[in-house]
Design an enzyme around this catalytic site. Structure first.
Site, PDB file in Angstrom:
ATOM      1  N   CYS A 157       0.807  -1.223   0.000  1.00 30.90           N
ATOM      2  CA  CYS A 157       0.000   0.000   0.000  1.00 30.90           C
ATOM      3  C   CYS A 157       0.840   1.273   0.000  1.00 30.90           C
ATOM      4  O   CYS A 157       0.309   2.365  -0.229  1.00 30.90           O
ATOM      5  CB  CYS A 157      -0.931   0.009   1.207  1.00 30.90           C
ATOM      6  SG  CYS A 157      -2.121  -1.349   1.219  1.00 30.90           S
ATOM      7  N   HIS A 189      12.582   1.105   4.955  1.00 31.52           N
ATOM      8  CA  HIS A 189      12.359  -0.315   4.652  1.00 31.52           C
ATOM      9  C   HIS A 189      12.860  -1.155   5.814  1.00 31.52           C
ATOM     10  O   HIS A 189      14.035  -1.101   6.166  1.00 31.52           O
ATOM     11  CB  HIS A 189      13.107  -0.701   3.366  1.00 31.52           C
ATOM     12  CG  HIS A 189      12.522  -1.886   2.656  1.00 31.52           C
ATOM     13  ND1 HIS A 189      12.255  -3.075   3.284  1.00 31.52           N
ATOM     14  CD2 HIS A 189      12.136  -2.055   1.362  1.00 31.52           C
ATOM     15  CE1 HIS A 189      11.736  -3.928   2.424  1.00 31.52           C
ATOM     16  NE2 HIS A 189      11.655  -3.340   1.244  1.00 31.52           N
ATOM     17  N   HIS A 198      -1.629  19.920   6.723  1.00 27.67           N
ATOM     18  CA  HIS A 198      -2.538  18.840   6.321  1.00 27.67           C
ATOM     19  C   HIS A 198      -1.808  17.495   6.379  1.00 27.67           C
ATOM     20  O   HIS A 198      -0.623  17.406   6.054  1.00 27.67           O
ATOM     21  CB  HIS A 198      -3.075  19.086   4.909  1.00 27.67           C
ATOM     22  CG  HIS A 198      -3.681  20.437   4.717  1.00 27.67           C
ATOM     23  ND1 HIS A 198      -4.886  20.804   5.267  1.00 27.67           N
ATOM     24  CD2 HIS A 198      -3.218  21.535   4.055  1.00 27.67           C
ATOM     25  CE1 HIS A 198      -5.160  22.059   4.936  1.00 27.67           C
ATOM     26  NE2 HIS A 198      -4.159  22.518   4.216  1.00 27.67           N
ATOM     27  N   HIS A 218      -2.429   7.052   5.255  1.00 28.48           N
ATOM     28  CA  HIS A 218      -3.002   5.927   4.508  1.00 28.48           C
ATOM     29  C   HIS A 218      -4.207   5.343   5.234  1.00 28.48           C
ATOM     30  O   HIS A 218      -4.126   4.957   6.405  1.00 28.48           O
ATOM     31  CB  HIS A 218      -1.938   4.856   4.312  1.00 28.48           C
ATOM     32  CG  HIS A 218      -2.478   3.540   3.828  1.00 28.48           C
ATOM     33  ND1 HIS A 218      -3.282   3.438   2.710  1.00 28.48           N
ATOM     34  CD2 HIS A 218      -2.336   2.278   4.322  1.00 28.48           C
ATOM     35  CE1 HIS A 218      -3.617   2.164   2.535  1.00 28.48           C
ATOM     36  NE2 HIS A 218      -3.061   1.447   3.500  1.00 28.48           N
ATOM     37  N   HIS A 276     -14.268   5.744   5.199  1.00 26.64           N
ATOM     38  CA  HIS A 276     -15.719   5.581   5.302  1.00 26.64           C
ATOM     39  C   HIS A 276     -16.364   5.525   3.924  1.00 26.64           C
ATOM     40  O   HIS A 276     -17.193   4.657   3.648  1.00 26.64           O
ATOM     41  CB  HIS A 276     -16.300   6.740   6.111  1.00 26.64           C
ATOM     42  CG  HIS A 276     -17.782   6.670   6.318  1.00 26.64           C
ATOM     43  ND1 HIS A 276     -18.673   7.328   5.485  1.00 26.64           N
ATOM     44  CD2 HIS A 276     -18.532   6.022   7.233  1.00 26.64           C
ATOM     45  CE1 HIS A 276     -19.909   7.090   5.898  1.00 26.64           C
ATOM     46  NE2 HIS A 276     -19.849   6.306   6.960  1.00 26.64           N
ATOM     47  N   ASN A 334     -10.487   0.955   1.984  1.00 29.72           N
ATOM     48  CA  ASN A 334      -9.038   0.935   1.787  1.00 29.72           C
ATOM     49  C   ASN A 334      -8.761   0.702   0.305  1.00 29.72           C
ATOM     50  O   ASN A 334      -8.900  -0.416  -0.192  1.00 29.72           O
ATOM     51  CB  ASN A 334      -8.418  -0.174   2.641  1.00 29.72           C
ATOM     52  CG  ASN A 334      -6.901  -0.250   2.497  1.00 29.72           C
ATOM     53  OD1 ASN A 334      -6.311   0.401   1.641  1.00 29.72           O
ATOM     54  ND2 ASN A 334      -6.272  -1.057   3.334  1.00 29.72           N
TER      55      ASN A 334
END
Length: 525
Positions: free
Chosen positions: A246, A325, A409, A413, A442, A446
């Site tokens: 993702c 990573h 802002h 994710h 909502h 995802n």
């Protein structure tokens, strides 16, 4: 029951007696103490931020006063002295010109985000909870697995307006290669059509194409499908990123940025998506059922440019990309893992250690990002706390920098409620800072690597992004990876013509309690 640790009875009595015997004028209400602390911190931040300016003002005043007292004859003598040392002046000038030239040629070229688009699926692909569970029952899930999915759905923070692909609406589901290709084409081409229409850029002008999709990597590749559909030029530099989870959307942005540093005067398009059709899990292992409940259809397309002329119409400039990573650690490597269960059914398994591993990756990421974005006042506090702990063994809590001073802002994710809750807590954010993430989860679920763009589209639709604002996009993914991208708004940003929030932005934000909208929660009670 209150979620905290109650003090021992004796301690509680002592606290009560102390409070009762303390004069009222010596104690401040809690909210006043928090307000005072807030203003003290703001004052400290302002002082440290403008410290150099405050110190230079007296120096400048002295210089101006001394210059005013200087005799014109002294200035004439200085000029004559420079004329007699013409060689020194020329050498100094040449060094300055050479240094300026090297700086201009070696500094990174600015990368501008001209515009972006997010795919919105047609209404007939919406999937309500009851339909989801009824369909799952027809797919042979056990009663225990169905009940588990029901609980996950109800507390997921998803609405009943999210989308599943066409092949998964069929009874029985049709997870075929043809349907997976159809899903990929519909989401990618839908986002790209909107992007090209909004920007007026012709596909032939695109010199760099980066596509990321973790679980669906056909031959020809997804990037080749785009080249074929839009007839991109033969020397287009195309890349197809697979299996990167993702957080791959930020990785794709980083790759496109590096390519734009090498190739002058061109456009780069970054397409981020995930494919559900062939990656639905049909077994009963609970750790592999969670993605079924959370992942939904989505895609984003982003147009980047290194052309100076595009600065006037671009929305944002890219400031930083920081990638972390943790794959060298076995637990981190295995915490999001695609595998087969005991019955040979393929799915993605989520480890119970996922949140702890994500927290460690976040800590490493912000340790690198902090010095790049935090004001000096916050870095000084962090350094002082670290020195106290290391050198003097002081029992002080690690100082958590206030990233609200670095960003206006936050695009976190939308991987699930737990991810958003954890970052809100660890970064000490306010509900408004995670509103875009909660509302994206909502409304759209995802959507994997594209979720951070749905969140930015939400902020734009709300009219919240102003000139000079800084945006932090942060994403987590298998491997395990935590990646950040920092953007700077070049103007007061208006939403794109085809934002996915067009038909529903007036209904948001909705208030959620335990994953339910408040009116639904009352019905559940």
């Amino acid at each position: 029951m209150n979620g905290g640790i109650a003090p021992p009875p004796a301690a509680a009595a002592t606290e009560a007696e102390t409070a009762a015997t303390t004069p009222s004028h010596r104690r401040l209400p809690d909210f006043l103490q928090s307000v005072n602390l807030k203003y003290v911190k703001l004052g400290y931040h302002y002082l440290i931020t403008h410290l150099i300016t405050l110190l230079l003002l007296p120096l400048m005043a002295v210089i101006v006063l001394e210059a005013g007292r200087t005799d014109p004859d002294d200035l004439r003598q200085l000029w004559l002295h420079l004329q007699y040392n013409l060689v020194s002046v020329l050498v100094l000038s040449a060094v300055l010109v050479f240094g300026a030239t090297v700086y201009v040629l070696t500094r990174p070229r600015p990368v501008y985000l001209v515009d972006f688009a997010c795919y919105k699926a047609p209404d007939h692909l919406k999937v309500g909870f009851q339909e989801f569970l009824r369909h799952s029952a027809l797919c042979g899930f056990s009663n225990d697995a169905l009940e588990f999915q029901r609980k996950i759905l109800e507390r997921s923070g998803l609405s009943e307006e999210t989308y599943c692909p066409e092949g998964m609406h069929a009874i029985p589901p049709e997870p075929t290669m043809a349907n997976a290709r159809a899903e990929a084409e519909s989401v990618m081409f839908g986002a790209l059509d909107s992007l090209f229409a909004a920007t007026g850029v012709k596909p032939k002008d695109v010199g760099i194409l980066v596509v990321n999709c973790s679980l669906f990597n056909p031959t020809p590749s997804l990037s080749a499908m785009i080249v074929n559909r839009y007839k991109l030029r033969g020397n287009v530099r195309s890349f197809n990123l697979g299996g990167m989870g993702c957080s791959a959307g930020v990785i794709a942005i980083d790759l496109a940025r590096d390519m734009l540093q090498v190739h002058r005067g061109t456009y780069a398009v970054v397409v981020s998506t995930e494919n559900i059709t062939q990656n639905w899990y049909f077994g009963n292992r609970k750790s592999m059922l969670i993605p079924n409940c959370l992942f939904r259809v989505g895609c984003s397309a982003v147009l980047l440019s290194n052309r100076g002329a595009d600065r006037r119409r671009a929305k944002y400039s890219l400031k930083h990309v920081v990638r972390t990573h943790k794959g060298a650690d076995d637990k981190a490597f295995n915490c999001v893992y695609q595998e087969q269960d005991g019955e040979g059914k393929t799915g993605v398994s989520l480890s119970k250690d996922l949140m702890a591993i994500a927290g460690g990756a976040l800590k490493t990421n912000i340790t690198t990002l902090g010095p790049l974005v935090l004001p000096f006042s916050e870095q000084l506090l962090f350094f002082a706390t670290l020195v106290s702990k290391k050198l003097f063994n002081a029992k002080v809590k690690p100082y958590i920098p206030d990233f609200k001073l670095a960003f206006e802002h936050f695009c976190i994710h939308a991987g699930g409620r737990a991810v958003i809750d954890e970052l809100e807590k660890n970064l000490q954010l306010q509900p408004v800072h995670v509103e875009a993430s909660r509302m994206t989860l909502h409304r759209f679920g995802n959507t994997s690597s594209s979720s951070i763009w749905y969140e930015l589209a939400y902020m734009e639709a709300k009219g919240r992004v102003r000139r000079g604002d800084r945006i932090w996009q942060i994403a987590f993914g298998s491997g395990f990876k935590c990646n950040s991208a920092v953007w700077h708004a070049l103007r007061n940003v208006k939403p794109s013509p085809s934002t996915p929030w067009d038909d529903c932005i007036d209904r948001y934000p909705v208030e959620l309690v335990d994953g339910f909208p408040t009116h639904n929660h009352k019905q559940q009670q």
